[in-house]
Write an enzyme that holds these catalytic residues in place. Structure first.
Site, short mmCIF file in Angstrom:
data_model
loop_
_atom_site.label_atom_id
_atom_site.label_comp_id
_atom_site.label_asym_id
_atom_site.label_seq_id
_atom_site.Cartn_x
_atom_site.Cartn_y
_atom_site.Cartn_z
N LYS A 236 2.21 -14.23 10.26
CA LYS A 236 1.82 -15.07 11.42
C LYS A 236 0.97 -16.26 11.00
O LYS A 236 1.11 -17.36 11.55
CB LYS A 236 1.07 -14.24 12.46
N LYS B 78 12.92 -8.88 13.01
CA LYS B 78 12.61 -7.98 14.12
C LYS B 78 12.88 -8.66 15.46
O LYS B 78 12.67 -9.87 15.58
CB LYS B 78 11.13 -7.59 14.03
N LYS C 291 8.98 -10.11 20.85
CA LYS C 291 8.86 -10.82 22.12
C LYS C 291 8.08 -12.12 22.01
O LYS C 291 8.25 -13.01 22.81
CB LYS C 291 8.23 -9.92 23.17
P1 AMP Z 1 4.07 -5.44 20.62
O1 AMP Z 1 5.22 -6.09 21.31
O2 AMP Z 1 3.86 -6.05 19.27
O3 AMP Z 1 2.86 -5.34 21.43
O4 AMP Z 1 4.55 -3.96 20.34
C1 AMP Z 1 4.41 -2.88 21.24
C2 AMP Z 1 5.08 -1.67 20.64
O5 AMP Z 1 6.50 -1.89 20.53
C3 AMP Z 1 4.63 -1.37 19.20
O6 AMP Z 1 4.56 0.03 19.03
C4 AMP Z 1 5.71 -1.95 18.34
O7 AMP Z 1 5.82 -1.32 17.09
C5 AMP Z 1 6.95 -1.71 19.21
N1 AMP Z 1 7.98 -2.70 18.92
C6 AMP Z 1 7.90 -4.04 19.11
N2 AMP Z 1 9.03 -4.67 18.74
C7 AMP Z 1 9.86 -3.69 18.27
C8 AMP Z 1 11.19 -3.69 17.72
N3 AMP Z 1 11.88 -4.82 17.59
N4 AMP Z 1 11.71 -2.50 17.35
C9 AMP Z 1 11.01 -1.35 17.49
N5 AMP Z 1 9.76 -1.29 18.00
C10 AMP Z 1 9.18 -2.44 18.38
#
Ligand code: AMP
Ligand code: TRP
Length: 339
Positions: free
Chosen positions: A112, A197, A200
């Site tokens: 990042k 990945k 979002k």
């Molecule tokens: P975040 O969007 O970074 O707040 O992630 C929230 C949760 O979703 C965390 O446990 C991440 O590891 C999981 N997560 C986010 N993106 C993915 C993805 N593309 N595949 C699997 N898990 C994800």
């Protein structure tokens, strides 16, 4: 009873990756077998360039979607991180236990920070210290398990290191947690770039399926997914990342096994069609419940208010104990406090 803690950042609209990698497991498994807390970690959303109104909106939306995904406030605690002071309070103490080198080795920070610099922007100090705040989120609740997608495992490892170090130096205070991951779809990839990945916070794009995408939008995105050269459908993450990603998504949505499903399909087109329908079906009940909950914002607000109250009561004693253990003078009014 096992205690579980996990969180989601309101930095963008929630995706299929969030759902399959984390939220679904929280709703279908974790809240039923453990004392579970799920947090909208809004302080973490301030580590990159942000728009205050958008963070507020996304925080509310994330809370609504967690409930729509099946989190039940009678079974678990759902709350917003900034409503509970203990997170920031503990984070500072852990900054006094973590090292600068340790922080700079975090993969997500490196990626990042590099992206930010390429854009000509500046890197917020909080981006560097963010894994310490995440450790505080987890340790304040003495959580045993942290169900996350693959990308967060390194941060949970760091959390373990900090807990062990604190306990060794200042006396046993924290539970040493471990990460748990879903068996399939722990890392859902971008449909347009299966080596990246599905995130979002990345630019909105045709490779990301959002939980609130209309069925036809989902179908279009999946049908246009980048696949690999070659024609036979085999599960091989290294040489066929696009097809492997579709097989994992299909397996996660339909309950199968990605390698076995590979043998079922004769063409990429047929695989995409079934994957698209499986995703639409998995999202349908979440979207329906989301619509109902949007009609009742008072309910969601009430859940968050109760959740914060419970979370405060659960974290306060541990954070107070950490303050005492590390050598800070209690502000107690009873005569014994200064003894
Ligand atoms: P975040 O969007 O970074 O707040 O992630 C929230 C949760 O979703 C965390 O446990 C991440 O590891 C999981 N997560 C986010 N993106 C993915 C993805 N593309 N595949 C699997 N898990 C994800
Ligand atoms: N860093 C996590 C992410 O980006 C979100 C998060 C913050 C989290 N605090 C947490 C996840 C505590 C699990 C436990 O996805």
């Amino acid at each position: 009873m096992t205690r579980v803690f996990s969180g989601v950042k309101p930095t963008g609209h929630l995706t299929l990756g969030n759902y399959l990698g984390a939220m679904r497991q929280w709703a279908t498994v974790d809240q039923h077998r453990a004392e579970a807390l799920f947090c909208i970690v809004d302080l973490h959303a301030l580590t990159v360039d942000h728009d205050p109104a958008r963070v507020r909106r996304l925080s509310r939306q994330a809370a609504t979607l967690l409930l729509a995904a099946g989190l039940d406030p009678r079974l678990c605690t759902v709350f917003v991180q900034s409503h509970v002071d203990e997170h920031a309070r503990l984070s500072y103490l852990l900054e006094c236990v973590a090292t600068d080198g340790e922080m700079r080795r975090m993969i997500q920070y490196k990626e990042k920070a590099a992206r930010e610099q390429r854009r000509g922007g500046s890197v917020r100090l909080s981006l560097l210290t963010y894994p310490v705040l995440m450790a505080a989120d987890i340790l304040a609740y003495r959580a045993d398990e942290v169900p996350v997608g693959d990308d967060q495992v390194q941060h949970v490892e760091l959390t373990r290191d900090l807990a062990v170090r604190f306990n060794q130096r200042y006396g046993h205070t924290f539970v040493v947690p471990r990460a748990t991951r879903p068996k399939v779809a722990a890392r859902v990839m971008n449909l347009q770039d299966p080596t990246a990945k599905m995130g979002k916070s990345d630019d909105t794009g045709p490779g990301i399926v959002y939980l609130l995408d209309e069925p036809d939008v989902v179908r279009k995105k999946v049908m246009r997914a980048v696949t690999d050269s070659g024609r036979d459908v085999v599960y091989d993450r290294e040489s066929r990342p696009g097809v492997a990603n579709l097989l994992e998504i299909l397996a996660a949505c339909s309950g199968g096994n990605p390698a076995a499903l590979g043998g079922v399909y004769e063409s990429y087109g047929a695989l995409k069609k079934d994957t698209a329908e499986a995703v639409v079906e998995v999202l349908r009940p979440v979207q329906e419940r989301h619509k109902e909950l949007c009609a009742d914002p008072g309910y969601v607000e009430g859940v968050l208010r109760d959740g914060a109250e419970r979370a405060r009561a659960m974290s306060r004693p541990t954070v107070d104990a950490a303050y005492r253990a590390i050598g800070l003078l209690p502000a107690g009014v009873d005569g014994g406090a200064l003894g």
